[in-house]
Design an enzyme around this catalytic site. Sequence first.
Site, PDB file in Angstrom:
ATOM      1  N   CYS A 279      19.524  22.619  29.309  1.00 54.44           N
ATOM      2  CA  CYS A 279      20.870  22.557  28.734  1.00 54.44           C
ATOM      3  C   CYS A 279      20.734  22.146  27.272  1.00 54.44           C
ATOM      4  O   CYS A 279      20.136  21.109  26.963  1.00 54.44           O
ATOM      5  CB  CYS A 279      21.720  21.556  29.512  1.00 54.44           C
ATOM      6  SG  CYS A 279      23.359  21.292  28.795  1.00 54.44           S
ATOM      7  N   CYS A 385       9.037  10.540  13.530  1.00 52.20           N
ATOM      8  CA  CYS A 385       8.785  11.874  14.066  1.00 52.20           C
ATOM      9  C   CYS A 385       9.894  12.790  13.568  1.00 52.20           C
ATOM     10  O   CYS A 385      11.064  12.394  13.539  1.00 52.20           O
ATOM     11  CB  CYS A 385       8.746  11.839  15.599  1.00 52.20           C
ATOM     12  SG  CYS A 385       8.495  13.446  16.359  1.00 52.20           S
ATOM     13  N   ILE A 386       9.534  14.003  13.182  1.00 54.22           N
ATOM     14  CA  ILE A 386      10.520  14.948  12.658  1.00 54.22           C
ATOM     15  C   ILE A 386      10.215  16.327  13.228  1.00 54.22           C
ATOM     16  O   ILE A 386       9.045  16.708  13.373  1.00 54.22           O
ATOM     17  CB  ILE A 386      10.513  14.958  11.117  1.00 54.22           C
ATOM     18  CG1 ILE A 386      11.652  15.840  10.594  1.00 54.22           C
ATOM     19  CG2 ILE A 386       9.174  15.378  10.561  1.00 54.22           C
ATOM     20  CD1 ILE A 386      11.880  15.682   9.100  1.00 54.22           C
ATOM     21  N   ARG A 394      12.083  27.882   8.658  1.00 58.59           N
ATOM     22  CA  ARG A 394      12.061  28.723   7.451  1.00 58.59           C
ATOM     23  C   ARG A 394      13.471  29.106   6.999  1.00 58.59           C
ATOM     24  O   ARG A 394      13.703  30.201   6.480  1.00 58.59           O
ATOM     25  CB  ARG A 394      11.218  29.977   7.674  1.00 58.59           C
ATOM     26  CG  ARG A 394       9.776  29.690   8.076  1.00 58.59           C
ATOM     27  CD  ARG A 394       8.979  30.962   8.180  1.00 58.59           C
ATOM     28  NE  ARG A 394       8.872  31.599   6.868  1.00 58.59           N
ATOM     29  CZ  ARG A 394       7.986  31.287   5.932  1.00 58.59           C
ATOM     30  NH1 ARG A 394       7.108  30.321   6.156  1.00 58.59           N
ATOM     31  NH2 ARG A 394       7.961  31.936   4.776  1.00 58.59           N
ATOM     32  N   LYS A 399      13.864  20.709   5.110  1.00 59.36           N
ATOM     33  CA  LYS A 399      14.064  19.931   3.882  1.00 59.36           C
ATOM     34  C   LYS A 399      15.375  19.143   3.930  1.00 59.36           C
ATOM     35  O   LYS A 399      15.471  18.050   3.354  1.00 59.36           O
ATOM     36  CB  LYS A 399      14.051  20.858   2.672  1.00 59.36           C
ATOM     37  CG  LYS A 399      12.664  21.425   2.363  1.00 59.36           C
ATOM     38  CD  LYS A 399      12.684  22.264   1.118  1.00 59.36           C
ATOM     39  CE  LYS A 399      11.274  22.825   0.829  1.00 59.36           C
ATOM     40  NZ  LYS A 399      11.261  23.689  -0.367  1.00 59.36           N
ATOM     41  N   GLU A 419       5.733   8.367   8.572  1.00 57.57           N
ATOM     42  CA  GLU A 419       4.622   7.771   9.323  1.00 57.57           C
ATOM     43  C   GLU A 419       3.493   8.774   9.466  1.00 57.57           C
ATOM     44  O   GLU A 419       3.724   9.949   9.739  1.00 57.57           O
ATOM     45  CB  GLU A 419       5.124   7.317  10.697  1.00 57.57           C
ATOM     46  CG  GLU A 419       4.095   6.557  11.513  1.00 57.57           C
ATOM     47  CD  GLU A 419       4.660   6.043  12.821  1.00 57.57           C
ATOM     48  OE1 GLU A 419       3.872   5.734  13.734  1.00 57.57           O
ATOM     49  OE2 GLU A 419       5.901   5.953  12.922  1.00 57.57           O
ATOM     50  N   SER A 423       1.965  16.257  11.026  1.00 58.86           N
ATOM     51  CA  SER A 423       1.516  17.539  11.554  1.00 58.86           C
ATOM     52  C   SER A 423       1.309  18.520  10.406  1.00 58.86           C
ATOM     53  O   SER A 423       1.685  18.257   9.253  1.00 58.86           O
ATOM     54  CB  SER A 423       2.543  18.088  12.550  1.00 58.86           C
ATOM     55  OG  SER A 423       3.778  18.334  11.896  1.00 58.86           O
TER      56      SER A 423
END
Length: 521
Positions: A279, A385-386, A394, A399, A419, A423
């Site tokens: 969901c 974490c993002i 893209r 940003k 942090e 990645s």
Amino acid sequence: MPRRKRNAGSSSEGTEDSDFSAEHTDSSESDVHTVRNTRLTRSSLRLSRNSQDSSPVGNPSAPVSEEVVNYSTRRVTRSQQQGVTVLPKKYPLRQSRSSGSDTEQHGETSERGHLTGKHERHFSISGCPLYHNLSADECKVKASSRDKHVEERTLSQRQDENRHSARQQAQAERQLRYKEKVTEMRRKRNSAPLKEQKDKYTEHKQIHGSICEPLLENITSDYDLELFRKAQEKLRLQGQVTEGGNMIKTIVFGRYELDTWYHSPYPEEYARLGRLYMCEFCLKYMKSQTILRRHMAKCVWKHPPGDEIYRKGAISVFEVDGKKNKIYCQNLCLLAKLFLDHKTLYYDVEPFLFYVMTEADNTGCHLVGYFSKEKNSFLNYNVSCILTMPQYMRQGYGKMLIDFSYLLSKVEEKVGSPERPLSDLGLISYRSYWKEVLLRYLHNFQGKEISIKEISQETAVNPVDIVSTLQSLQMLKYWKGKHLILKRQDLIDDWKTKEAKRGSSKTIDPTALKWSPPKGT
């Protein structure tokens, strides 16, 4: 007159009861060995005694009825069956199953063979010959031919090693011949598939769908197709493609079907399915499309829980406390792990705040991405974490998330930094953002002297990140014992051109933020 008793194991008529008693008495008098080896129940013993008192003794030579034989043999224990012949019972279903039913034959046919040709059975679809449009015998033939080719190549290499003087020359000649052979094989392939072949591909896709691998004939040369098959076999032999590996391959998220990138620790009963249905509002994960459809009919969520702290146009940002909405945040972390390699936070979400960005339409607020941060960070990390969802990558949303995290740091009057470790995609996004921030600052700066500390205080970017970005842009020089920042006009002009093309639709407006720092931070 004695009362007549009815035996539960005999017929319901009284005449058959008396006949049974008489015949049983006669058989006990004529055959002593049978009486010793026969164990009667208490009810049958009482019935036999009453029948002896009330009914005359029958003819000893009378034949024993079939019901009596079956009854007496049914009362014999396993330890006493040595002297009694017991007829075996017939079970048609079990006999047909042992002889081989249609279901078992179909199962053996579907599980027979292996893609590598080295096993008799497979246990996952990636090793199924039928999925790759091959038969088990064809896989064995291809495996034997590959082994033969490897042996020939190894033998030729050994022969070349024995001839030290002409080794390099022989290698060059063989490589040229092999190159010519490959070029000829690739030249034989048709440059464009015929209409019949296209119809064949379309028909195969309509019939099998995603159950079988698409037809690969004439898409490339036989040589390249054989290389692809070798790569598949090598991956399987090395264990990178495991049999029955518990990894989710795809997820159905809203109107999108997304291919996953990494493993996420979902419960085993869900992970082994290979596909999850989610969901997009409450992030609950389910096993089938039917369960998802029933859930969507009852789900009342149309946006993330928590407080909406930013809204401009269709873009909104919600602040979700990991302590107040624990289940939602845990599901969000499990979802993010499918697309992040370095993420290790799954269930301990209480010390974190989650800022979820959504895009609204007439059906609800759809998840675009999120970032999390610690409530009390001693190292002033503004992002733990993002993630931007793959369907929104893209497009400038990454940003926007980074810019929003630094906007919160400005309101808190702190200098922030993400942090580590970042990645691969996160590092690219942050470097691009830092570059734009520095070029915008230098474009608007009109003074002669500038310090990195002033840039950090105005942009909320950590000085270490500023220095690394200036070095990557070759704008930081050391001259006569001092560090100088070069204002490269060519980079600023390129940034202005890109900024004009992009427009202001994917930027964060500080005036649209309605937020104050949480207490205790």
